[in-house]
Design a protein around this motif. Structure first.
Motif: not given
Lengths: 739, 152
Positions: A159-182
Motif C-alpha cells: 500500500r505505501h509503495t503504491i501511494l508514494k509512487t503515485t505522488l512522486v510520479e504525478l509530481g514529476r509528470t505534472l511538474a507539481l509543487e506539492e502533492c498530498a494525500l489525505w
C-alpha cells in the motif's frame, strides 16, 4: 531626278538630342534583351513555375520592344526604306504582342495575387498545426507518464509503495509543487494527512471531514479546482511572492473488503474516500488544463483499484498465515495425542509385563513355599499372601482387559463349551464365600437351556462370577438366586433400552441370566453410575467390600461384545437388587458330542483308536520331549521317526509321512513349515504339519496359521489328547485347539 | 506272597506320596500308561534321559552364570529346555522353578537367576532321589515276582 527610296525623318536631326536618343535606345534595347535572358535563367533555375506561357509571352513582348528600340537606332539618320519597313513591322508586332500581353495580364495578376494570399493562409495553417502538434505531443507524453505511473502502481501490492509512487510520479509528470494525500481516520470523522511529496510537511495533521469543499470534491468523481486557501491546500506556509499555484483535488475511493459480495458490485453510498490534493507551482502562470485534470482522475481511479487489490491480498495473506499456524498447531496436537496414545500403550504393555513378572514370582514362590513344611501360622500367612496376590493378578488382568476393551482391540475367544458346567463352576466358586456369610445360593437352569454353546467361555464365566460376586458382596442376609434360560426374541425387545436390537436367527440364541439378591439394594438414581468405571457408590462402600469398581464396567463391555445387554433393577435401599444380562451365543450344530473335536472336559472321545502304521515325523530339539512324544505316538501304533534339528527334518521328510509334529519353540520351526509347503505343493499329498508348543497365546497361534500349519497343540499332551488329535486331524485335516 | 503284596503296597503308597507332595504330576501317569509289553522300560529310559539332560543343562547354567557378563539369552534357552524336559516327564516342582527362573532371565536379574539355579538344583536332586527310590522299589517288586500295579 530619280526619287530615292530613302525615308527622311520628319524633323531635322539635331545632333545632341539625336545622340542622346541614340544612346538611350541602345541601352533600352540592351536591357530589353537581357531581361528575358535573366528570366529564362532564373526560371530554369527554379523547378516550379506555372506560368511559362506567360513568360514566353512576356519575353516575346520585351524582345520585340527591344527590337523596336534597336531598329529605332537606324532611323535617326537617313535610312533606307527597308529599314523603315522593318521598323514598322517590328512596331506592329510589338503592338500586337503588348496588347495580347496586356490582355493576358488582366487574367494573370489576380491569380498571382491570390497565390500570395494562399501562401499566407498556408503559412498560418502550418503555424497552427505546429502548435497543435506540440500539444498532442505533450499529451502523449503525459499519457505515457500515466501508463508508467499505473504500471508502477500496479506492479506493487504494498500500500505505501503504491501511494508514494503515485505522488512522486504525478509530481514529476505534472511538474507539481506539492502533492498530498489525505486518508480518512478510523472514526471516519476526519481526514488525516498521510502522504506528501515533500517530506518537510507535517504529516499527521487532521482536518474535519465535513468541510463544504471536501464534500464538493467527494460528491463528484471528477477532479475539482479548489481554492488554495482552503485547509486541505494550506499545508505549509506560503512561500511564493505573488500567487499560489492553482490547486486541484480529486477523490480516491477506498474500497473495503466487505463491499465485495459474490454477485454484487459495491454500493457507492457506503464508500469511503481519500482526498488527493495537487498544487501547481506558485508564481508560475500555469493553469490546469483539461487533459491534466483527466490524467489526475485516471490516476485516482487506478490508485483506488490498486489499493483494493493490496487490501485483498493483505487479507488473504493474513488468513493464510493464520491457517498455517492452525495447521501447525493441529499437527502438533495430533502428534502429541499420538505420542500420548503410544506412550499409554507402551506404558500399559510394559506395566502389564512389569506387574505380571513380580506377580508370577510372588505367586510361584508362595505356592512353592506352601509345599514346604510350615507351622500353621506360617501356612495361614502364606495362604493370605497367595490369595492377595491372586487378587492382584486378577486386578492387573482386569486393567489390561479394560484398556484393550476401550481400544476395541479385545476380541472374544470363541469356542465350544459346556454352558451348564459354567454355571456349576460359578456356583462351586461362590458357595464357600456365601456359606461363610450364611447366604443360601440357588441355581435354576431352564430345561431348554442347551448343554453346549459356542462363545467366549472365560469371559462369560467372568461376567457371571462378577455379578454373582456382587450379589454376595452386597448382601448381609437373604437368599441369592441365579436363574438362566433362553430368552424369547419377542421378550427381548424392551422399550426401556432402545439401543438394544436383538435379531433372532437360527444359529444363535439369547441367554438370559438373572441374579436376585435380598441385600442392601441400590438407589435407583445411582444405577446408571454403576457401569462407569472407578465410580464406586459411596453409600454402599463398606470397609470390607473391596473391589475397584472396574468389575461392572468390564462386564458391561464383555456383554456388549457378546451383542447383549446388562442392567440392574432395584427398588431402593434395603430392598435387594436384581442384575440381569442377556448375551448372544451360537448354537452348537452337531448334536453328536462324542465326535466333537474341541472337547476338553466332558466324556472321553474314542474316535479312531489305533493308527497302526501311520507314518509320522517328530521334530524336537529337546531329547526328553522328543522321547515322550515318540512314546505317545508309538503307544498309539504309529510308525515314528524322530529328528532333532530342522535340517535333519527337511532331509528326512517325505510323502510317506502323513503327519509332522514339530516343536515351534525351536529357532527354525516356522521355517521348516514353509519349506515343507514349498516342497509339497499339492495339498492332499503333503504331510499335515502340527505345531507342539508350550506357549498358550494368540501370537503363537497366529504365527502357526501364517506359515500354513494345519494344527497347533499345547504341550503337555496326554494319551487321550493325542488320540483325539490324530483322529481329528486325519478326519478333518485341520485342528486348531482353542487357546 | 506277602512280601510281594507288601512291596506292592509300599510302591503304591510311595508313588501316591510323590504325587501328593507335588513332585510328580499327571504327565508322569501318562508316561506310565505308555509303558506296555512292546515298551517295558519306557519310563526308566525316559527318566534316565531326563537325568542326563538335566545334569548337562545345570552344568551349563552354572557356567553361564559364573561369567563376568552374563548371557541371559543362552541361560533362557537352557532353562527353556529344562522346563520342557521336566514338563514332559511330569516333574512338576522343577518345572515351576523353571518358570520363575525364566522370569528372572527376562528381567536380566543375575541375583534372581542364581537363586533360582540353586532352587532348581535342589528340586532336581530331590526328584532324582525320589525317582531312583521309586525305580528301586519297582525292581524289588519285579524281583519278588510281582507285577507293577497300573496307575489308577
Amino acid at each position: 531626278m530619280e526619287t530615292c527610296n530613302c525615308v527622311e525623318p520628319q524633323w531635322p536631326a539635331e545632333e545632341l538630342l539625336m545622340k542622346y536618343q541614340y544612346i538611350s535606345d541602345f541601352f533600352i534595347a540592351l536591357a530589353y534583351f537581357s531581361i528575358p535572358l535573366e528570366l529564362i535563367y532564373f526560371v530554369k533555375k527554379s523547378a516550379v513555375f506555372p506560368y511559362r506561357w506567360v513568360l514566353v509571352q512576356f519575353g516575346a513582348f520585351i524582345v520585340l520592344c527591344g527590337a523596336t528600340h534597336l531598329i529605332n537606332l537606324w532611323t535617326f539618320t537617313i535610312h533606307t526604306r527597308t529599314v523603315a519597313i522593318v521598323m514598322t513591322i517590328a512596331k506592329v508586332l510589338t503592338a500586337v504582342v503588348s496588347c495580347i500581353t496586356a490582355l493576358m495580364l488582366v487574367h494573370i495578376i489576380p491569380d498571382l495575387l491570390s497565390v500570395k494570399t494562399r501562401e499566407l493562409f498556408l503559412k498560418n495553417k502550418a503555424a497552427e498545426l505546429d502548435r497543435e502538434m506540440g500539444l498532442i505531443r505533450t499529451q502523449e507524453e503525459t499519457g505515457r507518464h500515466v501508463r508508467m505511473l499505473t504500471h508502477e502502481i500496479r506492479s506493487t501490492l504494498d500500500r505505501h509503495t503504491i501511494l508514494k509512487t503515485t505522488l512522486v510520479e504525478l509530481g514529476r509528470t505534472l511538474a507539481l509543487e506539492e502533492c498530498a494525500l489525505w486518508m480518512p481516520t478510523r472514526t471516519g470523522l476526519e481526514l488525516q494527512l498521510s502522504y506528501t511529496l515533500r517530506p518537510q510537511n507535517p504529516v499527521g495533521y487532521t482536518v474535519p471531514i465535513q468541510l463544504p469543499v471536501i464534500n464538493q470534491v467527494f460528491s463528484s468523481n471528477r477532479a475539482v479546482k479548489i481554492s488554495p486557501n482552503c485547509p486541505v491546500a494550506r499545508i505549509r506556509p506560503f512561500a511564493g511572492k505573488y500567487m499560489p499555484g492553482e490547486v486541484v483535488a480529486v477523490r480516491v475511493p477506498l474500497l473495503h473488503l466487505s463491499n465485495f459480495q459474490i454477485n454484487d458490485w459495491p454500493e457507492l453510498s457506503t464508500k469511503r474516500y481519500a482526498l488527493m490534493v495537487l498544487m501547481l507551482p506558485s508564481d508560475s502562470a500555469r493553469q490546469w488544463h483539461a487533459y491534466e485534470l483527466e490524467l489526475v482522475e485516471v490516476v485516482a481511479d487506478q490508485v483506488a483499484v490498486a489499493l483494493s487489490h493490496a487490501a485483498i491480498l493483505e487479507e488473504s495473506m493474513r488468513a493464510r498465515d493464520l491457517l498455517m499456524e492452525r495447521n501447525v498447531a493441529l499437527d502438533l496436537a495430533r502428534r502429541e495425542a499420538e505420542t500420548a496414545i503410544r506412550a499409554r500403550n507402551d506404558f500399559l504393555a510394559v506395566m502389564n509385563h512389569e506387574m505380571r513378572t513380580p506377580m508370577h514370582a510372588i505367586i510361584a514362590l508362595s505356592s512353592l513355599l506352601q509345599e514346604t513344611g510350615l507351622t500353621p501360622e506360617q501356612r495361614l500367612m502364606v495362604e493370605t499372601i497367595l490369595k492377595s496376590s491372586n487378587l492382584l493378578a486378577t486386578l492387573i488382568n482386569d486393567v489390561l482387559d479394560l484398556s484393550r476393551l476401550e481400544d476395541g482391540s479385545l476380541q472374544l475367544d470363541l469356542g465350544t463349551f459346556n454352558l451348564r458346567a459354567v454355571f456349576r463352576e460359578v456356583l462351586n466358586l461362590i458357595k464357600p464365600i456365601a456359606s461363610v456369610k450364611k447366604l443360601p445360593v440357588t441355581l435354576n437352569l431352564a430345561p431348554d437351556l442347551p448343554e453346549y454353546a459356542i462363545g467366549d467361555e472365560k469371559r462369560l464365566m467372568q461376567t457371571i462370577l462378577n455379578v454373582v460376586g456382587n450379589a454376595v458382596k452386597f448382601s448381609k442376609e437373604g437368599n441369592i438366586s441365579i436363574t438362566a434360560f433362553v430368552a424369547r426374541p419377542e421378550s427381548l425387545r424392551d422399550l426401556r433400552f432402545p439401543d438394544f436390537f436383538p435379531v433372532p436367527s437360527d444359529d444363535h440364541f439369547y441367554l438370559r441370566v438373572q441374579v436376585k439378591d435380598e441385600g442392601l439394594g441400590i438407589n435407583p438414581q445411582d444405577i446408571p453410575k454403576l457401569f462407569t468405571k472407578f465410580a464406586q457408590n459411596q453409600s454402599l462402600a463398606t470397609r470390607n467390600s473391596g473391589g475397584s469398581g472396574l468389575g461392572l464396567a468390564i462386564c458391561k463391555r464383555f456383554v456388549n461384545l457378546m451383542e447383549g445387554h446388562i442392567w440392574i433393577e432395584s427398588e431402593g435401599l434395603g430392598k435387594g437388587c436384581t442384575a440381569i444380562f442377556v448375551v448372544k451365543l451360537a448354537i452348537l450344530e452337531c448334536s453328536n458330542e462324542s465326535k466333537h473335536p474341541f472337547m476338553q472336559k466332558g466324556p472321553a472321545n474314542h474316535g479312531q483308536t489305533t493308527f497302526s502304521g501311520l507314518k509320522v515325523l517328530v521334530m524336537d530339539d529337546n531329547g526328553v520331549s522328543r522321547m515322550v512324544t515318540k512314546g505317545l505316538l508309538v503307544h498309539l501304533g504309529c510308525d515314528v521317526t524322530t529328528v532333532s534339528s530342522s535340517d535333519e527334518c527337511l532331509r528326512v521328510v517325505s510323502l510317506d509321512h502323513k503327519v509332522v509334529f514339530m516343536d515351534v519353540c525351536m529357532p527354525d520351526g516356522f521355517e521348516v513349515a514353509i519349506r515343507i509347503h514349498e516342497r509339497f505343493t499339492k495339498r492332499h499329498e503333503r504331510p499335515l504339519i502340527v505345531a507342539l508348543t508350550g506357549n498358550a497365546n494368540k501370537v503363537t497361534k497366529e504365527n502357526c496359521m501364517k506359515v500354513g500349519m494345519d494344527g497347533v497343540i499345547l504341550k503337555p499332551v496326554s494319551v487321550d489328547k493325542m488320540r483325539g488329535v490324530l483322529s481329528d486331524l486325519l478326519e478333518h485335516r485341520v485342528l486348531f485347539e482353542a487357546m | 506272597m506277602d512280601s510281594v503284596v507288601q512291596l506292592q503296597r509300599q510302591l503304591v503308597d510311595y508313588t501316591a506320596s510323590l504325587f501328593h507332595e507335588g513332585f510328580l504330576d499327571e504327565q508322569f501317569n501318562q508316561l506310565q500308561q505308555l509303558q506296555d509289553e512292546s515298551n517295558p522300560d519306557f519310563v526308566v529310559e525316559v527318566v534316565s534321559l531326563f537325568f542326563e539332560d538335566s545334569e548337562r543343562l545345570l552344568n551349563e547354567l552354572a557356567k553361564a552364570l559364573d561369567q563376568q557378563s552374563v548371557d541371559f539369552k543362552r541361560i533362557d534357552a537352557h532353562v527353556h529346555q529344562l522346563k520342557g524336559s521336566s514338563s514332559s516327564i511330569g516333574a512338576q516342582r522343577v518345572q515351576k522353578v523353571c518358570i520363575a527362573f525364566r522370569n528372572y532371565c527376562d528381567e536380566q536379574n543375575t541375583e534372581g537367576c542364581l537363586k533360582c539355579l540353586q532352587q532348581v538344583k535342589h528340586e532336581y536332586s530331590l526328584v532324582k532321589t525320589k525317582l531312583e527310590t521309586l525305580f528301586k522299589l519297582e525292581r524289588q517288586v519285579l524281583a519278588a515276582g510281582g507285577s507293577i500295579p497300573l496307575p489308577i
